[in-house]
Design a protein around this motif. Structure first.
Motif, PDB file in Angstrom:
ATOM      1  N   THR A 106      -3.572   1.964  -7.737  1.00 42.11           N
ATOM      2  CA  THR A 106      -4.855   2.229  -7.117  1.00 42.11           C
ATOM      3  C   THR A 106      -5.265   1.055  -6.242  1.00 42.11           C
ATOM      4  O   THR A 106      -4.748  -0.063  -6.405  1.00 42.11           O
ATOM      5  CB  THR A 106      -5.924   2.501  -8.197  1.00 42.11           C
ATOM      6  OG1 THR A 106      -7.143   2.918  -7.587  1.00 42.11           O
ATOM      7  CG2 THR A 106      -6.178   1.268  -9.054  1.00 42.11           C
ATOM      8  N   ALA A 107      -6.165   1.311  -5.308  1.00 42.49           N
ATOM      9  CA  ALA A 107      -6.753   0.272  -4.460  1.00 42.49           C
ATOM     10  C   ALA A 107      -8.245   0.220  -4.755  1.00 42.49           C
ATOM     11  O   ALA A 107      -8.954   1.212  -4.561  1.00 42.49           O
ATOM     12  CB  ALA A 107      -6.495   0.572  -2.988  1.00 42.49           C
ATOM     13  N   ILE A 108      -8.718  -0.926  -5.228  1.00 43.50           N
ATOM     14  CA  ILE A 108     -10.088  -1.049  -5.722  1.00 43.50           C
ATOM     15  C   ILE A 108     -10.917  -1.895  -4.769  1.00 43.50           C
ATOM     16  O   ILE A 108     -10.621  -3.085  -4.560  1.00 43.50           O
ATOM     17  CB  ILE A 108     -10.096  -1.696  -7.122  1.00 43.50           C
ATOM     18  CG1 ILE A 108      -9.168  -0.933  -8.078  1.00 43.50           C
ATOM     19  CG2 ILE A 108     -11.507  -1.758  -7.681  1.00 43.50           C
ATOM     20  CD1 ILE A 108      -8.937  -1.639  -9.405  1.00 43.50           C
ATOM     21  N   ARG A 117       1.453  -4.465   1.240  1.00 44.45           N
ATOM     22  CA  ARG A 117       0.961  -5.410   0.233  1.00 44.45           C
ATOM     23  C   ARG A 117       2.052  -5.823  -0.744  1.00 44.45           C
ATOM     24  O   ARG A 117       1.790  -6.548  -1.703  1.00 44.45           O
ATOM     25  CB  ARG A 117      -0.220  -4.808  -0.522  1.00 44.45           C
ATOM     26  CG  ARG A 117      -1.564  -5.094   0.094  1.00 44.45           C
ATOM     27  CD  ARG A 117      -1.790  -4.456   1.438  1.00 44.45           C
ATOM     28  NE  ARG A 117      -1.742  -3.007   1.408  1.00 44.45           N
ATOM     29  CZ  ARG A 117      -1.986  -2.221   2.439  1.00 44.45           C
ATOM     30  NH1 ARG A 117      -2.275  -2.749   3.619  1.00 44.45           N
ATOM     31  NH2 ARG A 117      -1.904  -0.910   2.344  1.00 44.45           N
ATOM     32  N   GLY A 118       3.279  -5.390  -0.541  1.00 42.45           N
ATOM     33  CA  GLY A 118       4.387  -5.907  -1.326  1.00 42.45           C
ATOM     34  C   GLY A 118       4.912  -4.985  -2.411  1.00 42.45           C
ATOM     35  O   GLY A 118       4.369  -3.917  -2.694  1.00 42.45           O
ATOM     36  N   LYS A 130      -3.234  -4.830 -14.007  1.00 40.63           N
ATOM     37  CA  LYS A 130      -2.796  -6.022 -13.290  1.00 40.63           C
ATOM     38  C   LYS A 130      -3.091  -5.876 -11.798  1.00 40.63           C
ATOM     39  O   LYS A 130      -2.794  -4.841 -11.196  1.00 40.63           O
ATOM     40  CB  LYS A 130      -1.295  -6.256 -13.491  1.00 40.63           C
ATOM     41  CG  LYS A 130      -0.880  -6.434 -14.945  1.00 40.63           C
ATOM     42  CD  LYS A 130      -1.468  -7.694 -15.548  1.00 40.63           C
ATOM     43  CE  LYS A 130      -1.037  -7.853 -16.998  1.00 40.63           C
ATOM     44  NZ  LYS A 130      -1.591  -9.092 -17.601  1.00 40.63           N
ATOM     45  N   VAL A 131      -3.666  -6.921 -11.219  1.00 38.13           N
ATOM     46  CA  VAL A 131      -3.907  -6.953  -9.780  1.00 38.13           C
ATOM     47  C   VAL A 131      -2.683  -7.584  -9.112  1.00 38.13           C
ATOM     48  O   VAL A 131      -2.399  -8.773  -9.300  1.00 38.13           O
ATOM     49  CB  VAL A 131      -5.176  -7.747  -9.442  1.00 38.13           C
ATOM     50  CG1 VAL A 131      -5.347  -7.849  -7.927  1.00 38.13           C
ATOM     51  CG2 VAL A 131      -6.397  -7.080 -10.076  1.00 38.13           C
ATOM     52  N   ALA A 132      -1.943  -6.769  -8.358  1.00 35.67           N
ATOM     53  CA  ALA A 132      -0.747  -7.272  -7.675  1.00 35.67           C
ATOM     54  C   ALA A 132      -1.130  -8.172  -6.506  1.00 35.67           C
ATOM     55  O   ALA A 132      -0.527  -9.229  -6.283  1.00 35.67           O
ATOM     56  CB  ALA A 132       0.105  -6.102  -7.188  1.00 35.67           C
ATOM     57  N   ARG A 133      -2.145  -7.766  -5.744  1.00 38.87           N
ATOM     58  CA  ARG A 133      -2.595  -8.571  -4.613  1.00 38.87           C
ATOM     59  C   ARG A 133      -4.048  -8.231  -4.316  1.00 38.87           C
ATOM     60  O   ARG A 133      -4.483  -7.095  -4.533  1.00 38.87           O
ATOM     61  CB  ARG A 133      -1.730  -8.325  -3.380  1.00 38.87           C
ATOM     62  CG  ARG A 133      -2.089  -9.240  -2.213  1.00 38.87           C
ATOM     63  CD  ARG A 133      -1.218  -9.019  -0.998  1.00 38.87           C
ATOM     64  NE  ARG A 133       0.188  -9.347  -1.228  1.00 38.87           N
ATOM     65  CZ  ARG A 133       1.102  -9.386  -0.259  1.00 38.87           C
ATOM     66  NH1 ARG A 133       0.751  -9.110   0.996  1.00 38.87           N
ATOM     67  NH2 ARG A 133       2.349  -9.678  -0.536  1.00 38.87           N
ATOM     68  N   GLU A 134      -4.766  -9.207  -3.820  1.00 39.08           N
ATOM     69  CA  GLU A 134      -6.142  -9.014  -3.388  1.00 39.08           C
ATOM     70  C   GLU A 134      -6.264  -9.496  -1.953  1.00 39.08           C
ATOM     71  O   GLU A 134      -5.999 -10.658  -1.659  1.00 39.08           O
ATOM     72  CB  GLU A 134      -7.091  -9.793  -4.297  1.00 39.08           C
ATOM     73  CG  GLU A 134      -8.566  -9.590  -3.966  1.00 39.08           C
ATOM     74  CD  GLU A 134      -9.492 -10.246  -4.965  1.00 39.08           C
ATOM     75  OE1 GLU A 134     -10.234 -11.162  -4.557  1.00 39.08           O
ATOM     76  OE2 GLU A 134      -9.458  -9.852  -6.156  1.00 39.08           O
ATOM     77  N   GLU A 135      -6.648  -8.583  -1.051  1.00 34.92           N
ATOM     78  CA  GLU A 135      -6.746  -8.952   0.360  1.00 34.92           C
ATOM     79  C   GLU A 135      -7.485  -7.885   1.142  1.00 34.92           C
ATOM     80  O   GLU A 135      -7.722  -6.775   0.643  1.00 34.92           O
ATOM     81  CB  GLU A 135      -5.359  -9.163   0.967  1.00 34.92           C
ATOM     82  CG  GLU A 135      -4.539  -7.908   1.117  1.00 34.92           C
ATOM     83  CD  GLU A 135      -3.195  -8.168   1.800  1.00 34.92           C
ATOM     84  OE1 GLU A 135      -2.673  -9.285   1.651  1.00 34.92           O
ATOM     85  OE2 GLU A 135      -2.684  -7.254   2.476  1.00 34.92           O
ATOM     86  N   VAL A 136      -7.817  -8.217   2.380  1.00 40.73           N
ATOM     87  CA  VAL A 136      -8.360  -7.241   3.314  1.00 40.73           C
ATOM     88  C   VAL A 136      -7.186  -6.548   4.007  1.00 40.73           C
ATOM     89  O   VAL A 136      -6.355  -7.223   4.632  1.00 40.73           O
ATOM     90  CB  VAL A 136      -9.255  -7.914   4.367  1.00 40.73           C
ATOM     91  CG1 VAL A 136      -9.796  -6.869   5.346  1.00 40.73           C
ATOM     92  CG2 VAL A 136     -10.393  -8.666   3.701  1.00 40.73           C
ATOM     93  N   VAL A 165      -2.184  -2.121 -10.673  1.00 39.60           N
ATOM     94  CA  VAL A 165      -1.374  -1.221 -11.493  1.00 39.60           C
ATOM     95  C   VAL A 165      -2.068  -1.082 -12.842  1.00 39.60           C
ATOM     96  O   VAL A 165      -2.444  -2.086 -13.457  1.00 39.60           O
ATOM     97  CB  VAL A 165       0.046  -1.783 -11.712  1.00 39.60           C
ATOM     98  CG1 VAL A 165       0.911  -0.762 -12.444  1.00 39.60           C
ATOM     99  CG2 VAL A 165       0.682  -2.182 -10.393  1.00 39.60           C
ATOM    100  N   LEU A 166      -2.235   0.143 -13.289  1.00 41.30           N
ATOM    101  CA  LEU A 166      -2.832   0.413 -14.593  1.00 41.30           C
ATOM    102  C   LEU A 166      -1.799   1.048 -15.504  1.00 41.30           C
ATOM    103  O   LEU A 166      -0.989   1.885 -15.059  1.00 41.30           O
ATOM    104  CB  LEU A 166      -4.030   1.356 -14.483  1.00 41.30           C
ATOM    105  CG  LEU A 166      -5.385   0.763 -14.084  1.00 41.30           C
ATOM    106  CD1 LEU A 166      -5.367   0.299 -12.629  1.00 41.30           C
ATOM    107  CD2 LEU A 166      -6.500   1.788 -14.295  1.00 41.30           C
TER     108      LEU A 166
END
Length: 474
Positions: free
Chosen positions: A88-90, A199-200, A162-168, A148-149
């Motif tokens: 998901t994208a939060i 985002r990888g 887990k947050v894989a990446r945080e960005e705009v 990822v949940l």
């Protein structure tokens, strides 16, 4: 017609099982029969071979659990034993100032040149000198968490997040149609691989510990339509296709380390199809559909084994295959379906390797369902169903409308002699696997479904815009 037994599926299982051997774990048999380990299921054809989900349900009947998923996404739930994985994208609410640059701006869609090859990039394309975007959403100005949940299959409780990446995000996506988390994950029973495109790619163990990560760079999608191709796995090799407006390529990675095994450039523009892994004559190959050519790559070396033109632009539906043929289709600004005989090499365009074609009512977004000797698909993004005999291409169901469905992005699911079709209006129609259209049920829920359904055991998983449902007969 009686539901097909596991023995009747043996030819297909034997032809494809080696490509899904999943690290030779002791859980190899469940990977084929009891779980939903990847996009389009254990055999990448939309079928859950041993699942037996309910035929009827509602908000008050046969709902095992219903859980709100933070953020948004169209990734299919991935099922392994007692775990459910979802991407998901939060949105975080943290805003950033928009930079006055052209990063993320998109050129208008362009017709392919003669022969089906995509046009070459014009002067300035990819260097900031691009026309304004059409069709897609604006460049985001908010920070997102790409997460990822892992949920407990019995209760829906979140076991870890887990947050894989945080960005705009560097570019937008088609509003009300796409999402920033449209690619589905994959598991081999020991690890879960989460792919977020630009985002990888991330590898976690089943308890959520990060094992490795790989940044494959940014993609620039046509008209900011967003990204959507998912991962494919062949034994220890992950295959990722990266068709976009700049420097398209296909890459193979060692699933244990994330190390690049090979990388091949592709003369293609944006597409959203996921590679199909098959084995023929002792060689594993990855079949990738696109506007210019359908190509099959040797999984070991990355060499092109065969190629074939004939699809339309903006290819999204994923190919499916049985023991003898691969079926490739697209449905944007035209209709194309090719049944291509396996075992050939070279350029197959216009050759007798094409067993039959069908040029009517093919899908734009939903992928087809290959269920035994029947090929099911929808017209464009609508509830208009066709079913063809795979041997001859003869229509058994010829573009017949399903009155209960209004708009379909989700791909069909096959289980227990039934076909499940989830609509954007919250209705899931259940059909009998038959030579004619036989509706068994039309089930309404308080959601809109664009993610494709998944099934394992007696459970059906439906991801809506906000909630994930687990449907089980009580």
């Amino acid at each position: 017609m009686k539901p097909r037994t596991e023995r009747q599926y043996l030819p297909v299982l034997l032809g494809l099982a080696s490509s899904l051997a999943f690290a030779a774990t002791t859980a190899a048999a469940p990977a084929l029969n009891e779980n939903w380990p990847q996009w389009r299921g254990p055999l990448q054809n939309g079928v859950a071979p041993s699942a037996n989900p309910p035929t009827t349900w509602s908000e008050t009947n046969n709902v095992k659990w219903k859980v709100k998923i933070p953020g948004s996404g169209q990734a299919t739930p991935i099922i392994w034993e007692n775990r459910v994985f979802i991407q998901t994208a939060i949105p975080t609410g943290k805003k950033v100032e928009s930079k006055p640059d052209n990063d993320g701006a998109q050129p208008p869609a362009v017709q392919p040149q003669a022969g089906g090859e995509p046009p070459r990039k014009g002067p300035g394309e990819g260097k900031g000198m691009v026309p304004p975007r059409f069709g897609g959403g604006p460049k985001p100005t908010e920070v997102y968490q790409f997460a990822v949940l892992c949920l407990d299959r019995q209760t829906g409780k979140v076991l870890w997040q887990k947050v894989a990446r945080e960005e705009v995000p560097h570019e937008g996506f088609k509003q009300n149609d796409g999402s920033l988390a449209s690619s589905s994950g994959l598991t081999d029973g020991q690890h879960v691989f989460a792919y977020f495109g630009s985002r990888g790619l991330y590898c976690y163990d089943l308890d959520g510990k990060l094992v490795w990560e790989q940044d494959l760079g940014k993609m620039r999608m046509a008209m900011s339509f967003g990204e959507g191709s998912s991962l494919a796995l062949c034994k220890d090799t992950l295959i990722v296709n990266r068709d976009n407006e700049d420097d398209s390529f296909i890459i193979a990675l060692d699933k244990r380390t994330g190390k690049t095994l090979w990388k091949k450039p592709r003369e293609e523009r944006s597409s959203w199809s996921t590679p199909l892994i098959i084995e023929r004559d002792g060689k594993a190959q990855a079949v990738v559909t696109a506007t210019g050519k359908i190509r099959s790559y040797n999984v070991t070396s990355g060499d092109v084994l065969w190629e074939c033109g004939g699809l339309t632009r903006n290819v999204i539906p994923c190919p499916v295959a049985d023991a003898g043929m691969v079926y490739c289709m697209s449905g944007f600004q035209g209709n194309a379906l090719l049944a291509i005989r396996l075992g050939r090499t070279g350029d197959l365009t216009g050759s007798d390797a094409i067993a039959w074609t069908h040029n009517k009512s093919t899908p734009y977004v939903p992928s087809p369902l290959l269920y035994g000797d029947k090929l099911y698909f929808l017209a464009n993004n609508n509830g208009i169903l066709s079913c063809l005999n795979t041997k001859s291409g003869e229509p058994l169901i010829n573009a017949e409308r399903l009155e209960d469905l209004s708009g379909v992005y989700a791909s069909p699911l096959g289980a227990a002699g039934r076909v499940y079709l989830a609509g954007r209006n919250g209705v899931t129609v259940v059909l009998k696997q038959s030579d004619k259209l036989e509706v068994l049920a039309a089930n309404q829920l308080d959601e809109k479904f664009e993610a494709s359904p998944a099934a394992a055991g007696k459970d059906l998983f439906l991801r809506g815009r906000e909630y994930l449902y687990c449907i089980t007969e009580k």
